[in-house]
Design an enzyme around this catalytic site. Structure first.
Site, short mmCIF file in Angstrom:
data_model
loop_
_atom_site.label_atom_id
_atom_site.label_comp_id
_atom_site.label_asym_id
_atom_site.label_seq_id
_atom_site.Cartn_x
_atom_site.Cartn_y
_atom_site.Cartn_z
N ASP A 268 0.82 -1.22 0.00
CA ASP A 268 0.00 0.00 0.00
C ASP A 268 0.85 1.27 0.00
O ASP A 268 0.45 2.29 0.57
CB ASP A 268 -0.97 0.02 1.20
CG ASP A 268 -1.76 -1.27 1.29
OD1 ASP A 268 -2.30 -1.68 0.25
OD2 ASP A 268 -1.84 -1.86 2.38
N GLY B 219 -4.37 -4.38 -4.30
CA GLY B 219 -5.29 -3.35 -4.76
C GLY B 219 -4.50 -2.11 -5.13
O GLY B 219 -3.93 -1.46 -4.29
N HIS B 220 -4.41 -1.85 -6.43
CA HIS B 220 -3.66 -0.68 -6.89
C HIS B 220 -4.63 0.40 -7.34
O HIS B 220 -5.46 0.16 -8.20
CB HIS B 220 -2.74 -1.06 -8.06
CG HIS B 220 -1.59 -1.92 -7.64
ND1 HIS B 220 -0.81 -2.59 -8.53
CD2 HIS B 220 -1.10 -2.20 -6.42
CE1 HIS B 220 0.12 -3.26 -7.87
NE2 HIS B 220 -0.04 -3.04 -6.59
N VAL C 23 2.90 13.79 -4.06
CA VAL C 23 2.22 14.57 -3.02
C VAL C 23 0.69 14.55 -3.17
O VAL C 23 0.00 15.33 -2.53
CB VAL C 23 2.71 16.04 -2.99
CG1 VAL C 23 4.15 16.13 -2.54
CG2 VAL C 23 2.52 16.69 -4.36
N GLN D 108 1.88 -6.15 -3.04
CA GLN D 108 2.23 -6.18 -1.61
C GLN D 108 3.58 -5.46 -1.38
O GLN D 108 3.88 -4.54 -2.12
CB GLN D 108 2.27 -7.62 -1.08
CG GLN D 108 0.91 -8.28 -0.96
CD GLN D 108 0.46 -8.95 -2.24
OE1 GLN D 108 1.22 -9.62 -2.90
NE2 GLN D 108 -0.80 -8.78 -2.59
N ARG E 192 -10.44 -2.56 5.12
CA ARG E 192 -10.02 -2.54 6.53
C ARG E 192 -9.18 -1.30 6.83
O ARG E 192 -8.36 -0.89 6.00
CB ARG E 192 -9.13 -3.76 6.84
CG ARG E 192 -9.88 -5.06 6.87
CD ARG E 192 -8.94 -6.21 7.22
NE ARG E 192 -8.07 -6.58 6.11
CZ ARG E 192 -7.14 -7.53 6.18
NH1 ARG E 192 -6.93 -8.18 7.31
NH2 ARG E 192 -6.40 -7.82 5.14
N ASP F 231 2.46 14.56 1.36
CA ASP F 231 1.47 15.54 1.79
C ASP F 231 0.73 15.13 3.06
O ASP F 231 0.21 15.97 3.78
CB ASP F 231 0.45 15.79 0.66
CG ASP F 231 -0.19 14.50 0.19
OD1 ASP F 231 0.55 13.56 -0.15
OD2 ASP F 231 -1.44 14.41 0.19
N ARG G 4 2.14 -29.46 -5.61
CA ARG G 4 1.99 -30.00 -6.97
C ARG G 4 0.62 -30.62 -7.22
O ARG G 4 0.50 -31.61 -7.94
CB ARG G 4 3.13 -31.00 -7.28
CG ARG G 4 4.49 -30.31 -7.28
CD ARG G 4 5.57 -31.24 -6.86
NE ARG G 4 5.33 -31.73 -5.52
CZ ARG G 4 6.01 -32.72 -4.95
NH1 ARG G 4 6.97 -33.31 -5.62
NH2 ARG G 4 5.75 -33.10 -3.72
N LYS H 236 2.05 2.11 -5.19
CA LYS H 236 2.75 1.60 -6.39
C LYS H 236 1.96 1.87 -7.67
O LYS H 236 2.53 2.23 -8.68
CB LYS H 236 2.94 0.08 -6.28
CG LYS H 236 3.93 -0.33 -5.23
CD LYS H 236 4.06 -1.84 -5.17
CE LYS H 236 2.86 -2.53 -4.55
NZ LYS H 236 2.63 -2.28 -3.12
N GLY H 237 0.62 1.70 -7.60
CA GLY H 237 -0.21 1.84 -8.79
C GLY H 237 0.03 3.17 -9.48
O GLY H 237 0.19 3.24 -10.69
#
Ligand code: IMP
Length: 431
Positions: free
Chosen positions: A13, A40-41, A413, A223, A302, A332, A144, A16-17
């Site tokens: 979190d 979640g991005h 920012v 992640q 969450r 920011d 496997r 990255k997106g």
């Protein structure tokens, strides 16, 4: 143009997106290589807000080809839903989205095992998973006994699904979980197989051919390093290699073809789920960071646990990932803080730790050693150039660089594309 890995360097979190969305302009390909729809991005383009879970962020850039690599575990229903969603917003996927035939499939029993195993765990044993079936699917891969996306192309796929459902119902019964009906799962998964077939490919060869043609590839981590199954705070981790090494094993591109690793860090720290978090703030300051940073999970909603920047974590992350430079996000969020603390080391039983200890019992007992810096007390969220940042914000960045031994090349920012800017002395985009 260089093949680049971009990874979260804390507990995920980090934003990255948005960074990936900005640097995809330099890359023809964007590849997801581990994790699944636990990620979640969030990407904001103009007024539009997109939350991507499985699709690489490059899907929102015209001309960009996207791969979901062999290291990812795929919930086919979630993938189909996400494809439909981006298509309905005008982003085509045909001919530019490729899904590895070697990637493992998440089945309904994986989700149920995830949920019911967590439900039976004691407070200390709980991991706080996203309940998306990620761990059980990777467990089947290692054992496997998993189904792979390529199996969807085979004439006996329905029969394979039926056998797996029946086999796993024995486990589910023991866990006290509801039992999926084999016929229903077979019907659902054969229909999904039909819709996803056009996307399923040998992406290992596809990517290596693209690399040989000189088309550059961006590897989009999900992640963060501290959630890596080997290097994170085990067992409070996810079930894949979220660190840079995972980009090679999760895509089939060899290590010597990687030219650059960019680490994303937030100006403070967050974590979702259970597990040690030395700089966690269970007070008004933590609450203020959560509110200012809107720190609620993009996948589960969450509230995220919030705390000060942890330079021990960032230093460790730089070491194990070979970070070339940082992308520093959410500066920011610190605008209102009169004093900003940074954890420079840990202390445990009279000993000082400059690196993250391997033993979870030691990490759980570590106390942060803080240094204080003056806050800048002004709004930075309208700034679009590094040189316009207040002196104290730049001093904060310089201190983070000193403490981690890695320079900051990108600063963000705000959520919009133009609130992410480069530090030209460190990083010059080639496009
Ligand atoms: P799982 O990946 O659902 O098995 O969850 C294992 C741990 O990783 C839990 O603590 C989750 O909250 C955490 N986790 C999984 N995906 C993400 C993510 O994208 N961001 C932050 N934490 C995550």
């Amino acid at each position: 143009m260089a093949n680049t890995i971009l990874i979260g360097s804390q507990w995920g979190d980090e934003g990255k997106g948005k960074i990936i969305d900005v640097i995809t302009t330099e890359h023809k390909w964007v590849v997801r290589y581990q994790g699944g729809n636990n990620a979640g991005h969030t990407v904001e383009i103009g007024e539009e807000r997109h939350v991507l879970h499985l699709l690489p962020s490059g899907i929102l850039r015209e001309g960009c080809s996207c791969v979901i690599g062999n290291g990812v575990v795929i919930d086919p229903a979630a993938l189909k839903q996400e494809i439909d969603e981006v298509e309905s917003r005008g982003y085509a996927t045909a001919g530019r989205l490729f899904v590895s035939d070697r990637a493992h499939v998440i089945m309904p029993y994986h989700r149920l095992i995830d949920e019911y195993r967590e439900g039976r765990a004691t407070a200390k044993e709980k991991i706080g998973t996203t309940k998306r079936g990620i761990g059980p699917s990777y467990a089947d891969k290692a054992a496997r006994v998993g189904l792979r996306m390529g199996d969807m192309l085979l004439p006996d796929f329905a029969e394979r699904v039926r056998r797996k459902v029946e086999e796993n119902n024995v486990i589910l019964e023991a866990l006290g979980a509801p039992l999926p009906v084999a016929d229903e799962v077979v019907a659902e998964y054969t229909a999904l197989a039909k819709s996803l077939t056009p996307y399923i490919q040998d992406t290992v060869t596809l990517l290596n051919q693209a690399d040989r043609r000189g088309e550059s590839i961006l590897f989009e981590g999900a992640q963060g390093a501290m959630l890596d199954i080997d290097f994170g705070t085990y067992p409070y981790v996810t079930s894949s290699n979220a660190t840079a090494g995972g980009a090679c094993t999760g895509s089939g591109i060899p290590p010597h073809r990687i030219e650059r690793v960019i680490g994303v860090i937030k100006g403070y720290t967050t974590r979702v789920g259970e597990g040690p978090f030395p700089t966690e703030l269970n007070d008004d300051t933590g609450e203020a960071l959560r509110r200012a940073g809107n720190e609620f999970g993009a996948t589960t909603g969450r509230p995220r646990r919030c705390g000060w920047f942890d330079a021990v974590v960032a230093r460790y992350s730089a070491m194990i990932n070979g970070i070339d430079f940082w992308a520093l996000t959410k500066m920011d969020v610190l605008d209102q803080q009169p004093v900003i603390r940074v954890c420079v080391a840990y202390e445990y039983e009279g000993q000082r730790y400059e690196q993250v200890p391997g033993l979870i019992s030691v990490l759980e007992g570590c106390r942060p050693v803080y240094e204080e810096l003056p806050g800048w007390n002004c709004r930075t969220s309208d700034i679009t150039r590094f040189d316009d940042l207040p002196d104290r914000a730049r001093a904060y960045i310089a201190r983070l660089e000193e403490l981690t031994g890695v320079s900051v090349g990108i600063v963000s920012v705000g959520p919009q594309r133009d609130r992410t800017f480069v530090v030209e002395s460190v990083y010059q985009p080639s496009v």
